[in-house]
Design a protein around this motif. Structure first.
Motif, PDB file in Angstrom:
ATOM      1  N   SER A   1      37.494  32.141  47.577  1.00  0.00           N
ATOM      2  CA  SER A   1      38.892  31.883  47.246  1.00  0.00           C
ATOM      3  C   SER A   1      39.620  33.173  46.905  1.00  0.00           C
ATOM      4  O   SER A   1      40.772  33.374  47.310  1.00  0.00           O
ATOM      5  CB  SER A   1      38.989  30.900  46.074  1.00  0.00           C
ATOM      6  OG  SER A   1      38.399  29.677  46.425  1.00  0.00           O
ATOM      7  N   HIS A   2      38.946  34.048  46.182  1.00  0.00           N
ATOM      8  CA  HIS A   2      39.548  35.333  45.834  1.00  0.00           C
ATOM      9  C   HIS A   2      39.837  36.139  47.094  1.00  0.00           C
ATOM     10  O   HIS A   2      40.925  36.700  47.249  1.00  0.00           O
ATOM     11  CB  HIS A   2      38.627  36.108  44.883  1.00  0.00           C
ATOM     12  CG  HIS A   2      39.235  37.375  44.391  1.00  0.00           C
ATOM     13  ND1 HIS A   2      38.855  38.603  44.864  1.00  0.00           N
ATOM     14  CD2 HIS A   2      40.208  37.598  43.468  1.00  0.00           C
ATOM     15  CE1 HIS A   2      39.561  39.536  44.268  1.00  0.00           C
ATOM     16  NE2 HIS A   2      40.391  38.955  43.407  1.00  0.00           N
ATOM     17  N   LYS A   3      38.861  36.167  47.976  1.00  0.00           N
ATOM     18  CA  LYS A   3      39.026  36.911  49.232  1.00  0.00           C
ATOM     19  C   LYS A   3      40.179  36.342  50.066  1.00  0.00           C
ATOM     20  O   LYS A   3      40.934  37.087  50.690  1.00  0.00           O
ATOM     21  CB  LYS A   3      37.723  36.866  50.035  1.00  0.00           C
ATOM     22  CG  LYS A   3      37.737  37.714  51.270  1.00  0.00           C
ATOM     23  CD  LYS A   3      36.385  37.720  51.944  1.00  0.00           C
ATOM     24  CE  LYS A   3      36.408  38.592  53.179  1.00  0.00           C
ATOM     25  NZ  LYS A   3      35.099  38.633  53.834  1.00  0.00           N
ATOM     26  N   ALA A   4      40.332  35.012  50.050  1.00  0.00           N
ATOM     27  CA  ALA A   4      41.394  34.359  50.821  1.00  0.00           C
ATOM     28  C   ALA A   4      42.731  34.327  50.080  1.00  0.00           C
ATOM     29  O   ALA A   4      43.750  33.943  50.655  1.00  0.00           O
ATOM     30  CB  ALA A   4      40.970  32.934  51.170  1.00  0.00           C
ATOM     31  N   GLY A   5      42.713  34.682  48.804  1.00  0.00           N
ATOM     32  CA  GLY A   5      43.941  34.684  48.021  1.00  0.00           C
ATOM     33  C   GLY A   5      44.449  33.283  47.677  1.00  0.00           C
ATOM     34  O   GLY A   5      45.654  33.067  47.593  1.00  0.00           O
ATOM     35  N   THR A   6      43.517  32.362  47.464  1.00  0.00           N
ATOM     36  CA  THR A   6      43.903  30.990  47.130  1.00  0.00           C
ATOM     37  C   THR A   6      43.260  30.564  45.815  1.00  0.00           C
ATOM     38  O   THR A   6      42.161  30.988  45.485  1.00  0.00           O
ATOM     39  CB  THR A   6      43.533  30.030  48.276  1.00  0.00           C
ATOM     40  OG1 THR A   6      44.032  28.732  48.006  1.00  0.00           O
ATOM     41  CG2 THR A   6      42.047  29.968  48.519  1.00  0.00           C
ATOM     42  N   ASP A   7      43.946  29.722  45.064  1.00  0.00           N
ATOM     43  CA  ASP A   7      43.478  29.270  43.766  1.00  0.00           C
ATOM     44  C   ASP A   7      42.366  28.231  43.885  1.00  0.00           C
ATOM     45  O   ASP A   7      42.213  27.594  44.922  1.00  0.00           O
ATOM     46  CB  ASP A   7      44.628  28.643  42.976  1.00  0.00           C
ATOM     47  CG  ASP A   7      45.763  29.624  42.698  1.00  0.00           C
ATOM     48  OD1 ASP A   7      45.487  30.837  42.586  1.00  0.00           O
ATOM     49  OD2 ASP A   7      46.906  29.171  42.597  1.00  0.00           O
ATOM     50  N   VAL A   8      41.613  28.077  42.793  1.00  0.00           N
ATOM     51  CA  VAL A   8      40.641  26.992  42.655  1.00  0.00           C
ATOM     52  C   VAL A   8      41.227  26.016  41.645  1.00  0.00           C
ATOM     53  O   VAL A   8      41.704  26.427  40.585  1.00  0.00           O
ATOM     54  CB  VAL A   8      39.279  27.526  42.156  1.00  0.00           C
ATOM     55  CG1 VAL A   8      38.325  26.375  41.838  1.00  0.00           C
ATOM     56  CG2 VAL A   8      38.656  28.458  43.177  1.00  0.00           C
ATOM     57  N   VAL A   9      41.218  24.744  41.986  1.00  0.00           N
ATOM     58  CA  VAL A   9      41.750  23.703  41.091  1.00  0.00           C
ATOM     59  C   VAL A   9      40.699  22.635  40.857  1.00  0.00           C
ATOM     60  O   VAL A   9      39.745  22.508  41.615  1.00  0.00           O
ATOM     61  CB  VAL A   9      43.035  23.060  41.669  1.00  0.00           C
ATOM     62  CG1 VAL A   9      44.143  24.087  41.795  1.00  0.00           C
ATOM     63  CG2 VAL A   9      42.775  22.380  42.995  1.00  0.00           C
ATOM     64  N   TRP A  10      40.883  21.859  39.792  1.00  0.00           N
ATOM     65  CA  TRP A  10      40.027  20.706  39.555  1.00  0.00           C
ATOM     66  C   TRP A  10      40.876  19.600  38.946  1.00  0.00           C
ATOM     67  O   TRP A  10      41.869  19.853  38.293  1.00  0.00           O
ATOM     68  CB  TRP A  10      38.827  21.038  38.683  1.00  0.00           C
ATOM     69  CG  TRP A  10      39.134  21.566  37.312  1.00  0.00           C
ATOM     70  CD1 TRP A  10      39.242  20.833  36.165  1.00  0.00           C
ATOM     71  CD2 TRP A  10      39.378  22.921  36.943  1.00  0.00           C
ATOM     72  NE1 TRP A  10      39.529  21.658  35.114  1.00  0.00           N
ATOM     73  CE2 TRP A  10      39.621  22.942  35.555  1.00  0.00           C
ATOM     74  CE3 TRP A  10      39.422  24.124  37.639  1.00  0.00           C
ATOM     75  CZ2 TRP A  10      39.893  24.109  34.861  1.00  0.00           C
ATOM     76  CZ3 TRP A  10      39.708  25.292  36.947  1.00  0.00           C
ATOM     77  CH2 TRP A  10      39.920  25.275  35.579  1.00  0.00           C
ATOM     78  N   GLY A  11      40.480  18.370  39.256  1.00  0.00           N
ATOM     79  CA  GLY A  11      41.176  17.205  38.713  1.00  0.00           C
ATOM     80  C   GLY A  11      42.529  16.946  39.328  1.00  0.00           C
ATOM     81  O   GLY A  11      43.299  16.145  38.824  1.00  0.00           O
ATOM     82  N   VAL A  12      42.830  17.597  40.410  1.00  0.00           N
ATOM     83  CA  VAL A  12      44.132  17.430  41.062  1.00  0.00           C
ATOM     84  C   VAL A  12      43.975  16.656  42.351  1.00  0.00           C
ATOM     85  O   VAL A  12      43.064  16.829  43.073  1.00  0.00           O
ATOM     86  CB  VAL A  12      44.769  18.808  41.347  1.00  0.00           C
ATOM     87  CG1 VAL A  12      46.110  18.644  42.010  1.00  0.00           C
ATOM     88  CG2 VAL A  12      44.891  19.605  40.071  1.00  0.00           C
TER      89      VAL A  12
END
Length: 108
Positions: free
Chosen positions: A97-108
């Motif tokens: 995710s860091h490499k792709a520049g995207t966040d990690v979410v949970w419960g969404v």
């Protein structure tokens, strides 16, 4: 509670409540039903998880198998899931995710 960590850069990671609570605390977050790990916070999260894994590995190496420990009764550690095994999929997700520049979410 069950945690389902999601990212556009990696497959979902599912953890049972106590394990999810543990990894969230390790990365400096209070366990909550919903949350986000932003890209800027990911290097510190990975470093914290890796440090905790190394600490647990060192403790396991120093503790003879026939002594009781936090993981269970005396005897073999067969069947005991280590933090390394639990955290590895989440570490991989965070790194991707860091490499792709995207966040990690949970419960969404």
């Amino acid at each position: 509670m069950i945690y389902k960590f999601k990212s556009k850069a990696a497959p979902d990671v599912i953890m049972m409540g106590p394990n999810g609570d543990q990894v969230l605390r390790l990365i400096g977050r209070e366990p909550t039903a919903k949350g986000i790990l932003e890209v800027a916070d990911m290097p510190a999260a990975v470093a914290a998880l890796r440090a905790a894994v190394e600490e647990e590995d060192a403790r396991r190496q120093a503790t003879p198998e026939d002594e009781a420990d936090d993981d269970g009764p005396r005897g073999s550690r067969e069947g005991v899931v280590s933090l390394r095994q639990r955290a590895w999929p989440l570490i991989e997700m965070i790194e991707r995710s860091h490499k792709a520049g995207t966040d990690v979410v949970w419960g969404v």
